[in-house]
Write a protein that holds these residues in place. Structure first.
Motif, PDB file in Angstrom:
ATOM      1  N   ARG A 253       0.205   7.007   5.311  1.00 48.02           N
ATOM      2  CA  ARG A 253       0.893   5.595   5.114  1.00 48.02           C
ATOM      3  C   ARG A 253       0.908   5.133   3.695  1.00 48.02           C
ATOM      4  N   GLN A 254      -0.291   5.019   3.257  1.00 47.69           N
ATOM      5  CA  GLN A 254      -0.492   4.408   2.031  1.00 47.69           C
ATOM      6  C   GLN A 254       0.290   5.141   0.732  1.00 47.69           C
ATOM      7  N   HIS A 255       0.158   6.509   1.067  1.00 47.98           N
ATOM      8  CA  HIS A 255       0.906   7.283   0.114  1.00 47.98           C
ATOM      9  C   HIS A 255       2.462   7.089   0.004  1.00 47.98           C
ATOM     10  N   ARG A 256       2.907   7.314   1.210  1.00 49.74           N
ATOM     11  CA  ARG A 256       4.502   7.014   1.681  1.00 49.74           C
ATOM     12  C   ARG A 256       4.930   5.509   1.150  1.00 49.74           C
ATOM     13  N   ASP A 257       4.127   4.575   1.274  1.00 45.62           N
ATOM     14  CA  ASP A 257       4.403   3.275   0.713  1.00 45.62           C
ATOM     15  C   ASP A 257       4.345   3.262  -0.690  1.00 45.62           C
ATOM     16  N   GLN A 258       3.511   3.974  -1.291  1.00 49.77           N
ATOM     17  CA  GLN A 258       3.413   3.661  -2.868  1.00 49.77           C
ATOM     18  C   GLN A 258       4.490   4.300  -3.323  1.00 49.77           C
ATOM     19  N   LEU A 259       5.114   5.445  -2.764  1.00 48.76           N
ATOM     20  CA  LEU A 259       6.234   5.964  -3.156  1.00 48.76           C
ATOM     21  C   LEU A 259       7.452   5.008  -3.103  1.00 48.76           C
ATOM     22  N   ARG A 260       7.621   4.509  -2.081  1.00 51.78           N
ATOM     23  CA  ARG A 260       8.788   3.643  -1.624  1.00 51.78           C
ATOM     24  C   ARG A 260       8.596   2.245  -2.777  1.00 51.78           C
TER      25      ARG A 260
ATOM     26  N   LEU B  28      11.108  11.334  -6.970  1.00 48.74           N
ATOM     27  CA  LEU B  28      10.274  10.467  -5.975  1.00 48.74           C
ATOM     28  C   LEU B  28      10.826  10.566  -4.503  1.00 48.74           C
ATOM     29  N   ARG B  29      12.004  10.783  -4.398  1.00 45.85           N
ATOM     30  CA  ARG B  29      12.729  10.816  -3.206  1.00 45.85           C
ATOM     31  C   ARG B  29      12.326  12.118  -2.585  1.00 45.85           C
ATOM     32  N   ASP B  30      12.057  13.132  -3.192  1.00 46.48           N
ATOM     33  CA  ASP B  30      11.575  14.538  -2.703  1.00 46.48           C
ATOM     34  C   ASP B  30      10.459  14.460  -2.230  1.00 46.48           C
TER      35      ASP B  30
ATOM     36  N   ALA C  95       6.325  12.977   1.864  1.00 44.50           N
ATOM     37  CA  ALA C  95       5.056  12.146   2.501  1.00 44.50           C
ATOM     38  C   ALA C  95       5.270  11.716   3.816  1.00 44.50           C
ATOM     39  N   GLU C  96       6.636  11.690   3.989  1.00 44.44           N
ATOM     40  CA  GLU C  96       7.055  11.250   5.542  1.00 44.44           C
ATOM     41  C   GLU C  96       6.701  12.329   6.447  1.00 44.44           C
ATOM     42  N   ASP C  97       7.107  13.446   6.118  1.00 42.63           N
ATOM     43  CA  ASP C  97       6.683  14.616   6.921  1.00 42.63           C
ATOM     44  C   ASP C  97       5.271  14.501   7.127  1.00 42.63           C
TER      45      ASP C  97
END
Length: 186
Positions: A120-127, A157-159, A164-166
């Motif tokens: 989650r942290q990684h996903r949120d950082q990318l967002r 970053l979208r890639d 990250a979401e996967d």
């Protein structure tokens, strides 16, 4: 005072601040209770060495046997599956302090929940980074090259975000499996 001397004084003050106990605490501590508190907070068994180092500066020798007896009791309240799950879900640090007989019960839920937290942290950082880039693009006035570079970075970053979401979905699936396995008694 010279720069080098200031550095030495600062380092000495910082090291002094690292002492686990003051002289008064070394004299008055209930070592069994202190060990129990240290164990219950997940301090590793070697943590008594920190107390020994702090107290030896004052010529005091801690009661390591009493500390250990307390630690043995305290660590059992720390190394529970529920506590492992809670600490992992909060992304908290674990010092590998659980004894072998409690390790699996604590670590399985800890690492399953920590994996979800980290994903989650990684996903949120990318967002967040994508949001910042979008804002920066909106602020660019006359530099099409800079705008194109930022758009390319957003695409990269979208890639990464997709991956990250996967990873988050896999971690959540693993956590659900871990919880189900606990319910059916493995």
């Amino acid at each position: 005072m010279t720069w080098a001397l200031s550095l030495v004084v600062g380092a000495a003050l910082a090291l002094g601040a690292c002492a686990t106990l003051s002289e008064e605490e070394c004299v008055t501590s209930d070592w069994r209770r202190l060990g129990e508190t240290d164990g219950a907070s997940g301090k590793p068994i070697g943590f008594v060495a920190e107390h020994q180092a702090a107290c030896s500066k004052h010529g005091i020798t801690p009661d390591a046997a009493a500390w250990r007896a307390g630690w043995d009791g305290g660590i059992t309240t720390f190394c529970t599956p529920a506590n492992g799950a809670r600490l992992g879900a909060e992304g908290r640090y674990y010092a590998d302090s659980c004894p072998i007989d409690l390790k699996d019960g604590f670590e399985a839920p800890y690492y399953a929940n920590k994996k979800v937290y980290d994903a989650r942290q990684h996903r949120d950082q990318l967002r967040s980074r994508i949001d910042v880039l979008r804002y920066e693009i909106d602020e660019i006035r006359d530099d099409d090259k800079e705008r194109r570079e930022k758009r390319r970075e957003i695409e990269r970053l979208r890639d990464d975000l997709w991956d990250a979401e996967d990873e988050l979905r896999r971690a959540e699936d693993d956590l659900r499996y871990e919880r189900f396995a606990d319910l059916v008694g493995r």
